[in-house]
Design a protein around this motif. Sequence first.
Motif, PDB file in Angstrom:
ATOM      1  N   VAL A 120       0.862  -1.183   0.000  1.00  0.00           N
ATOM      2  CA  VAL A 120       0.000   0.000   0.000  1.00  0.00           C
ATOM      3  C   VAL A 120       0.894   1.226   0.000  1.00  0.00           C
ATOM      4  O   VAL A 120       2.037   1.180   0.470  1.00  0.00           O
ATOM      5  CB  VAL A 120      -0.956   0.028   1.214  1.00  0.00           C
ATOM      6  N   TYR A 121       0.374   2.321  -0.516  1.00  0.00           N
ATOM      7  CA  TYR A 121       1.183   3.517  -0.745  1.00  0.00           C
ATOM      8  C   TYR A 121       0.887   4.589   0.303  1.00  0.00           C
ATOM      9  O   TYR A 121      -0.268   4.966   0.503  1.00  0.00           O
ATOM     10  CB  TYR A 121       0.899   4.046  -2.142  1.00  0.00           C
ATOM     11  N   GLN A 122       1.928   5.055   0.963  1.00  0.00           N
ATOM     12  CA  GLN A 122       1.839   6.214   1.861  1.00  0.00           C
ATOM     13  C   GLN A 122       2.398   7.410   1.091  1.00  0.00           C
ATOM     14  O   GLN A 122       3.607   7.609   1.021  1.00  0.00           O
ATOM     15  CB  GLN A 122       2.632   5.974   3.149  1.00  0.00           C
ATOM     16  N   GLU A 123       1.513   8.189   0.513  1.00  0.00           N
ATOM     17  CA  GLU A 123       1.945   9.252  -0.396  1.00  0.00           C
ATOM     18  C   GLU A 123       2.786  10.304   0.317  1.00  0.00           C
ATOM     19  O   GLU A 123       3.813  10.751  -0.196  1.00  0.00           O
ATOM     20  CB  GLU A 123       0.725   9.903  -1.053  1.00  0.00           C
ATOM     21  N   GLU A 124       2.370  10.712   1.497  1.00  0.00           N
ATOM     22  CA  GLU A 124       3.148  11.643   2.321  1.00  0.00           C
ATOM     23  C   GLU A 124       3.481  10.950   3.627  1.00  0.00           C
ATOM     24  O   GLU A 124       2.621  10.327   4.242  1.00  0.00           O
ATOM     25  CB  GLU A 124       2.364  12.928   2.575  1.00  0.00           C
ATOM     26  N   GLN A 125       4.739  11.052   4.032  1.00  0.00           N
ATOM     27  CA  GLN A 125       5.197  10.321   5.206  1.00  0.00           C
ATOM     28  C   GLN A 125       5.025  11.178   6.465  1.00  0.00           C
ATOM     29  O   GLN A 125       5.736  12.167   6.643  1.00  0.00           O
ATOM     30  CB  GLN A 125       6.652   9.900   5.038  1.00  0.00           C
ATOM     31  N   HIS A 126       4.069  10.769   7.307  1.00  0.00           N
ATOM     32  CA  HIS A 126       3.786  11.494   8.548  1.00  0.00           C
ATOM     33  C   HIS A 126       3.922  10.580   9.763  1.00  0.00           C
ATOM     34  O   HIS A 126       3.133  10.672  10.701  1.00  0.00           O
ATOM     35  CB  HIS A 126       2.389  12.111   8.506  1.00  0.00           C
ATOM     36  N   ALA A 174      -2.181  11.773  18.846  1.00  0.00           N
ATOM     37  CA  ALA A 174      -1.939  13.163  18.471  1.00  0.00           C
ATOM     38  C   ALA A 174      -0.635  13.276  17.694  1.00  0.00           C
ATOM     39  O   ALA A 174       0.318  12.523  17.912  1.00  0.00           O
ATOM     40  CB  ALA A 174      -1.883  14.042  19.718  1.00  0.00           C
ATOM     41  N   MET A 175      -0.593  14.244  16.796  1.00  0.00           N
ATOM     42  CA  MET A 175       0.624  14.501  16.041  1.00  0.00           C
ATOM     43  C   MET A 175       1.663  15.172  16.926  1.00  0.00           C
ATOM     44  O   MET A 175       1.343  16.074  17.709  1.00  0.00           O
ATOM     45  CB  MET A 175       0.317  15.386  14.827  1.00  0.00           C
ATOM     46  N   CYS A 176       2.908  14.719  16.840  1.00  0.00           N
ATOM     47  CA  CYS A 176       3.994  15.308  17.616  1.00  0.00           C
ATOM     48  C   CYS A 176       4.269  16.724  17.122  1.00  0.00           C
ATOM     49  O   CYS A 176       4.461  16.950  15.922  1.00  0.00           O
ATOM     50  CB  CYS A 176       5.246  14.443  17.484  1.00  0.00           C
ATOM     51  N   SER A 177       4.291  17.689  18.037  1.00  0.00           N
ATOM     52  CA  SER A 177       4.477  19.090  17.650  1.00  0.00           C
ATOM     53  C   SER A 177       5.879  19.363  17.115  1.00  0.00           C
ATOM     54  O   SER A 177       6.079  20.268  16.306  1.00  0.00           O
ATOM     55  CB  SER A 177       4.193  20.007  18.843  1.00  0.00           C
ATOM     56  N   LEU A 178       6.869  18.581  17.555  1.00  0.00           N
ATOM     57  CA  LEU A 178       8.245  18.803  17.111  1.00  0.00           C
ATOM     58  C   LEU A 178       8.524  18.168  15.759  1.00  0.00           C
ATOM     59  O   LEU A 178       9.124  18.784  14.882  1.00  0.00           O
ATOM     60  CB  LEU A 178       9.228  18.261  18.151  1.00  0.00           C
ATOM     61  N   SER A 179       8.084  16.935  15.577  1.00  0.00           N
ATOM     62  CA  SER A 179       8.404  16.211  14.343  1.00  0.00           C
ATOM     63  C   SER A 179       7.308  16.283  13.296  1.00  0.00           C
ATOM     64  O   SER A 179       7.555  16.004  12.113  1.00  0.00           O
ATOM     65  CB  SER A 179       8.688  14.741  14.667  1.00  0.00           C
ATOM     66  N   GLY A 180       6.100  16.641  13.719  1.00  0.00           N
ATOM     67  CA  GLY A 180       4.981  16.647  12.787  1.00  0.00           C
ATOM     68  C   GLY A 180       4.554  15.253  12.378  1.00  0.00           C
ATOM     69  O   GLY A 180       3.924  15.063  11.339  1.00  0.00           O
ATOM     70  N   GLU A 181       4.885  14.255  13.223  1.00  0.00           N
ATOM     71  CA  GLU A 181       4.585  12.870  12.899  1.00  0.00           C
ATOM     72  C   GLU A 181       3.625  12.264  13.914  1.00  0.00           C
ATOM     73  O   GLU A 181       3.526  12.728  15.052  1.00  0.00           O
ATOM     74  CB  GLU A 181       5.873  12.041  12.858  1.00  0.00           C
TER      75      GLU A 181
END
Length: 371
Positions: A75-81, A191-198
Motif C-alpha cells: 500500500v502507498y503512503q503518499e506523504e510520510q507522517h 496526536a501529532m507530535c508538535s516537534l516532528s509533525g509525525e
Amino acid sequence: MVNNIQAVLLAAGSSRSSQTNTTKLAHKLCGQEMVLYPLSLMQELTIPTTVVVGHQKDLVEELINNKFNNGISCVYQEEQHGTGHAVSCAKDSLTSELILVMNADTPLVTKEIIEKLIISHREHAATISFVVAHNADPSGYSYGRLVQTNEDMSIITSHDFAGDYHEHCLIDAGIYLVCRDFLLSSLPKIAMCSLSGEVHLSDLVALASTTNASIAVTHAPFDRIRSIDTLQDLWAAEHIKRSDLIRDLMSSGVRFTQPQTAHIDLGVTIGQDSVIGAGVHLMGATSIGKGCTIREYTTLENAITGDNVTILPHCLISNTHIPSHHMVGPFAQINETEETIIMPQKNTTTESLSFIGTTKTNNTSHHQNTP
C-alpha cells in the motif's frame, strides 16, 4: 502458533540519515537488500504481510516482486507522517485478529524474537505487546525509551526524551503485536507530535496504559533489533550478520584461517573440511564443495566448485564451474559469461587449470595462465 496474524512492514521512509540517493532499504547486507530480510522472516513464519511503501516505492516494490511470489501486498503512503500514519494507510487490508507491526530497516530480527513475542502476547491475553532491548548509551538517539511508573507505561520518543538514560535503559524496538480492534479504534486518537509533525505508533502503549489494558513486554538483545539509519549502522549490522554466517559454517566443519577478514554473502554454501584463507570474498550464489582450499585474497562470485578443489591466492572467478580435483591460479581471472573453456594441464597429479579460453564463432583462443 501464527494463526490469525497479519504483519504490516513499514518501508515508506525517505532514509535521510543515510545521506545516499538510493533508499537505505535497497542497500545490500551480506548480498541481500535490507528490506528483504524482515520479509523473508515473515515468509518463514507464514504470516501474510502488507508493506507500506512511499519513498522510491517503485524500487522497493521491484525488489519485493523479484524475490517473492505471494503472501505480500503493498500500500502507498503518499506523504510520510510517521509510523502511526503509515499503519493507518494499511488499515483497510487488516482483517486478522492480531496485527504485527515492524520497521523494514531491522534486518537482524530473528524468528525466535517474533515467536517469543507471540507466545508472551497470548499468555498474558494482552491488548498490545512490544519488544524492548537494553541500551543505556545516549548515542542511541533514534530510539524511543520505555518510561514506567507504578501506574503508567509509555514510550517517549527521542525528540521528547530528557530523562536519565541509565534509569530508562530500555529502548523501543519498533516491533508491536496489537489486537486489531484496539489498533483501529486507537489510531485516530494518537496526536501529532508538535516537534516532528509525525504520528507515532508507539503512543499506543500510553493509550493502552491509561485504559488499563493488558500490556506485555518482550526483551531481546540490542544487536538483534538495531535499526539501520546510517551507513555506519549498515556496516555494524553487516559485521553481525557475517559473523552469524561464518559461525554457522564453522559449526558445520568449515575452517576460516582469519574469519575477521572474510566476506561471506547470505547465499553462499561451503562443504565440510574446506579451508577459507584470509581476505577471501565469497559472493552471490557461490557454492564450494567438500575438502576445498580457497587461498588468500581470492574472490568467487556465483561460482561453483566440486570437491577437493584448490584455488591459489589472488584469483577472480565468477559465473564459473570448477570440476572436482582441480587447481586454479594463482592470479587467475575466470568469467564464464562468454562460455569460458577450462582446459586441464596434463601429466600432473592434480589437474591444474592453466589454460583459459573464450569460444567464439568458428574460432577458439586460449590465454595461458601459469599457476
